[in-house]
Scaffold this motif. Sequence first.
Motif, PDB file in Angstrom:
ATOM      1  N   GLY A  97       1.019  -0.987  -0.093  1.00 57.31           N
ATOM      2  CA  GLY A  97       0.509   0.079  -0.430  1.00 57.31           C
ATOM      3  C   GLY A  97       0.747   1.605   0.329  1.00 57.31           C
ATOM      4  O   GLY A  97       0.446   2.275  -0.901  1.00 57.31           O
ATOM      5  N   ILE A  98       1.890   1.425   1.014  1.00 53.19           N
ATOM      6  CA  ILE A  98       2.473   2.330   0.810  1.00 53.19           C
ATOM      7  C   ILE A  98       3.477   2.916  -0.314  1.00 53.19           C
ATOM      8  O   ILE A  98       3.740   3.637  -1.464  1.00 53.19           O
ATOM      9  N   GLY A  99       4.051   1.441  -0.731  1.00 55.53           N
ATOM     10  CA  GLY A  99       4.610   1.342  -1.475  1.00 55.53           C
ATOM     11  C   GLY A  99       4.043   1.593  -2.871  1.00 55.53           C
ATOM     12  O   GLY A  99       4.615   3.166  -3.727  1.00 55.53           O
ATOM     13  N   LEU A 100       3.110   1.462  -3.025  1.00 56.34           N
ATOM     14  CA  LEU A 100       2.607   1.799  -4.251  1.00 56.34           C
ATOM     15  C   LEU A 100       1.716   3.717  -4.846  1.00 56.34           C
ATOM     16  O   LEU A 100       1.606   4.166  -5.773  1.00 56.34           O
ATOM     17  N   ALA A 101       1.393   4.359  -3.117  1.00 56.50           N
ATOM     18  CA  ALA A 101       1.264   5.393  -2.872  1.00 56.50           C
ATOM     19  C   ALA A 101       2.573   6.291  -3.778  1.00 56.50           C
ATOM     20  O   ALA A 101       2.467   7.393  -3.698  1.00 56.50           O
ATOM     21  N   ILE A 102       3.801   5.646  -2.978  1.00 57.49           N
ATOM     22  CA  ILE A 102       4.804   6.348  -3.296  1.00 57.49           C
ATOM     23  C   ILE A 102       5.313   6.343  -5.193  1.00 57.49           C
ATOM     24  O   ILE A 102       6.202   7.429  -6.041  1.00 57.49           O
ATOM     25  N   VAL A 103       5.086   5.701  -5.937  1.00 54.33           N
ATOM     26  CA  VAL A 103       5.432   4.963  -7.216  1.00 54.33           C
ATOM     27  C   VAL A 103       4.155   5.820  -7.708  1.00 54.33           C
ATOM     28  O   VAL A 103       4.366   6.228  -9.037  1.00 54.33           O
ATOM     29  N   LEU A 104       2.619   6.257  -7.367  1.00 49.63           N
ATOM     30  CA  LEU A 104       1.755   7.162  -7.627  1.00 49.63           C
ATOM     31  C   LEU A 104       2.831   8.472  -7.760  1.00 49.63           C
ATOM     32  O   LEU A 104       2.274   8.968  -8.658  1.00 49.63           O
ATOM     33  N   ALA A 105       2.260   8.959  -6.858  1.00 52.35           N
ATOM     34  CA  ALA A 105       3.374  10.550  -6.422  1.00 52.35           C
ATOM     35  C   ALA A 105       4.377  10.149  -7.142  1.00 52.35           C
ATOM     36  O   ALA A 105       4.655  11.347  -7.786  1.00 52.35           O
ATOM     37  N   VAL A 106       5.405   9.386  -7.110  1.00 49.41           N
ATOM     38  CA  VAL A 106       6.645   9.975  -8.461  1.00 49.41           C
ATOM     39  C   VAL A 106       5.945  10.097  -9.724  1.00 49.41           C
ATOM     40  O   VAL A 106       6.600  10.996 -10.132  1.00 49.41           O
ATOM     41  N   ARG A 119       3.084  10.936 -11.020  1.00 49.30           N
ATOM     42  CA  ARG A 119       2.327  12.410 -11.069  1.00 49.30           C
ATOM     43  C   ARG A 119       3.878  12.795 -11.180  1.00 49.30           C
ATOM     44  O   ARG A 119       3.549  13.624 -11.505  1.00 49.30           O
ATOM     45  N   ASN A 120       4.541  13.315 -10.169  1.00 54.70           N
ATOM     46  CA  ASN A 120       5.417  14.214 -10.730  1.00 54.70           C
ATOM     47  C   ASN A 120       6.136  14.399 -11.603  1.00 54.70           C
ATOM     48  O   ASN A 120       6.591  15.438 -12.820  1.00 54.70           O
ATOM     49  N   ARG A 121       7.283  13.189 -11.819  1.00 57.21           N
ATOM     50  CA  ARG A 121       8.078  12.332 -12.856  1.00 57.21           C
ATOM     51  C   ARG A 121       7.254  12.657 -13.994  1.00 57.21           C
ATOM     52  O   ARG A 121       8.296  12.716 -15.018  1.00 57.21           O
ATOM     53  N   GLY A 122       6.341  11.905 -14.235  1.00 56.69           N
ATOM     54  CA  GLY A 122       5.145  11.404 -15.179  1.00 56.69           C
ATOM     55  C   GLY A 122       6.355   9.357 -15.822  1.00 56.69           C
ATOM     56  O   GLY A 122       5.133   9.494 -17.119  1.00 56.69           O
ATOM     57  N   THR A 123       6.689   8.754 -14.580  1.00 51.84           N
ATOM     58  CA  THR A 123       7.670   7.828 -15.206  1.00 51.84           C
ATOM     59  C   THR A 123       7.588   7.168 -13.847  1.00 51.84           C
ATOM     60  O   THR A 123       7.914   7.270 -12.827  1.00 51.84           O
ATOM     61  N   ALA A 124       7.500   5.654 -14.547  1.00 50.21           N
ATOM     62  CA  ALA A 124       7.642   4.713 -13.141  1.00 50.21           C
ATOM     63  C   ALA A 124       8.907   3.743 -13.671  1.00 50.21           C
ATOM     64  O   ALA A 124       9.185   3.085 -13.061  1.00 50.21           O
ATOM     65  N   ASP A 125       9.848   4.218 -14.359  1.00 49.96           N
ATOM     66  CA  ASP A 125      10.897   3.592 -15.150  1.00 49.96           C
ATOM     67  C   ASP A 125      12.103   3.869 -13.758  1.00 49.96           C
ATOM     68  O   ASP A 125      12.416   5.290 -13.637  1.00 49.96           O
ATOM     69  N   ILE A 126      12.628   2.535 -13.212  1.00 49.93           N
ATOM     70  CA  ILE A 126      13.565   2.967 -12.199  1.00 49.93           C
ATOM     71  C   ILE A 126      14.136   3.679 -12.427  1.00 49.93           C
ATOM     72  O   ILE A 126      15.126   4.386 -11.417  1.00 49.93           O
ATOM     73  N   ASP A 127      15.633   3.204 -13.678  1.00 45.71           N
ATOM     74  CA  ASP A 127      16.551   4.020 -14.095  1.00 45.71           C
ATOM     75  C   ASP A 127      16.446   5.492 -15.017  1.00 45.71           C
ATOM     76  O   ASP A 127      17.265   5.776 -14.084  1.00 45.71           O
TER      77      ASP A 127
END
Length: 132
Positions: free
Chosen positions: A79-88, A90-98
């Motif tokens: 739950g916390i991990g998905l919330a962080i990924v969604l926030a990132v 929204r801010n950065r426009g990508t979920a790609d770790i690299d």
Amino acid sequence: MHLAYPAVLSALLFCTGLYGVLARRNAILVLMSVELMLNAVNLNLVAFDVWLSRAAEETLHSGQALTLFTIAIAAAEIGIGLAIVLAVHRNRGTADIDKLRDTAERHDPDGPDHDALTAERSDEGQKAEATA
């Protein structure tokens, strides 16, 4: 049922999750791979609890209780991990770790390190010209 069957299945699940963590670039797929690894550990806990309860006269079922705690912690973690990924995302426009790692390492041109960074680069450029 033999203890080898759940142990082999658990090892395969854990190796699949480990491969997913090391090879994937998407943060959501990495979180899913971590969950797969936690489920492999839970399978081992329950299998060894059942195996040990047959050998012992006392049946405490501590492996099953620990599995319930692991499931609760995993649910909170996802739950916390998905919330962080969604926030990132929204801010950065990508979920790609690299790509997220590259944006975190870049320096802000208006920041306090900008003058020191440009001075270092000009010194390196002058040294390169002098050696050439």
